[in-house]
Design a protein around this motif. Structure first.
Motif, mmCIF file in Angstrom:
data_model
loop_
_atom_site.group_PDB
_atom_site.id
_atom_site.type_symbol
_atom_site.label_atom_id
_atom_site.label_comp_id
_atom_site.label_asym_id
_atom_site.label_seq_id
_atom_site.Cartn_x
_atom_site.Cartn_y
_atom_site.Cartn_z
ATOM 1 N N ASP A 1 -7.842 -0.247 -2.968
ATOM 2 C CA ASP A 1 -7.866 -1.311 -1.974
ATOM 3 C C ASP A 1 -7.982 -2.694 -2.615
ATOM 4 O O ASP A 1 -7.414 -3.669 -2.119
ATOM 5 N N TYR B 1 0.840 -1.212 0.000
ATOM 6 C CA TYR B 1 0.000 0.000 0.000
ATOM 7 C C TYR B 1 0.870 1.256 0.000
ATOM 8 O O TYR B 1 0.658 2.173 -0.804
ATOM 9 N N THR C 1 1.086 3.695 -3.211
ATOM 10 C CA THR C 1 0.540 5.034 -2.996
ATOM 11 C C THR C 1 1.586 6.089 -3.345
ATOM 12 O O THR C 1 1.265 7.155 -3.888
ATOM 13 N N ILE D 1 -4.456 -3.551 -4.041
ATOM 14 C CA ILE D 1 -3.545 -3.932 -2.964
ATOM 15 C C ILE D 1 -3.896 -5.322 -2.432
ATOM 16 O O ILE D 1 -3.011 -6.145 -2.180
#
Length: 202
Positions: free
Chosen positions: A152, A134, A138, A155
């Motif tokens: 989400d 993550y 990101t 990931i």
């Protein structure tokens, strides 16, 4: 004299660890006593207590030690470098190191991830891997609106797939070398299952 004592302590811990692993193949950790371990290691109970408070303390120290050694390597993952290696059909060196580290602790991890192991320890690796992926994704792609699917879900897919590959490698007897696994990991992360399966060209 101190060096001789240190070697003796290391040897004793190795015997204790080996005894615990053998016993955990037979039953769950909460059914193992200090006496069981001492008898299996052919040492007295007093020697055990020089190193650990009890069986849970021993197991927790072993779990923390292995996790920290693997964590140090995983935190260095760079998905840009991994992708570049995949495009050149080369294994990603850091992935190779991760598989080498898993190989060093294969007996322990196979037992801990197995039926007599500890589900919370499995989740510890899964959660750590999810956090790492993550954070790194990101950083690489901070703009949510440019993503083709929700972050989400991406990931969740990547972390589950990668942990699944590591588990399968351990459970299937580690037939591939860490170098081969580093190549497999880089290919799947970079190209996904459709291209990796050969259904579509790179």
């Amino acid at each position: 004299m101190a060096e001789k004592l240190d070697r003796r302590q290391v040897r004793t811990k190795q015997l204790l660890h080996k005894a615990l692993m053998e016993l955990m193949r037979e039953k769950k950790a909460d059914g193992i006593t200090v006496t069981d371990i001492a008898n299996r290691a052919s040492i007295n109970r007093g020697t055990f207590y020089l190193h650990y408070r009890d069986v849970p303390d021993m197991l927790e120290q072993m779990k923390d030690d292995v996790f920290e050694q693997i964590k140090v390597i995983v935190t260095q993952l760079d998905f840009n470098e991994l992708s570049q290696c995949a495009e050149k059909d080369e294994p990603y060196p850091l992935s190779v190191r991760i598989f080498e580290e898993f190989s060093r602790h294969a007996e322990f991890l196979t037992i801990m991830f197995g039926t007599n192991g500890d589900l919370s320890y499995v989740n510890r690796y899964k959660n750590f891997l999810t956090e790492q992926i993550y954070d790194k994704f990101t950083y690489l792609q901070p703009q949510e609106e440019k993503m083709h699917i929700p972050r989400d879900y991406l990931i969740a897919y990547i972390s589950s797939a990668n942990f699944g590959i590591l588990l399968h490698w351990l459970e299937s007897g580690m037939k591939q070398t860490p170098q081969q696994m580093g190549m497999i990991m880089a290919q799947i992360i970079t190209y996904g299952p459709i291209i990796s399966s050969g259904l579509r060209g790179k």
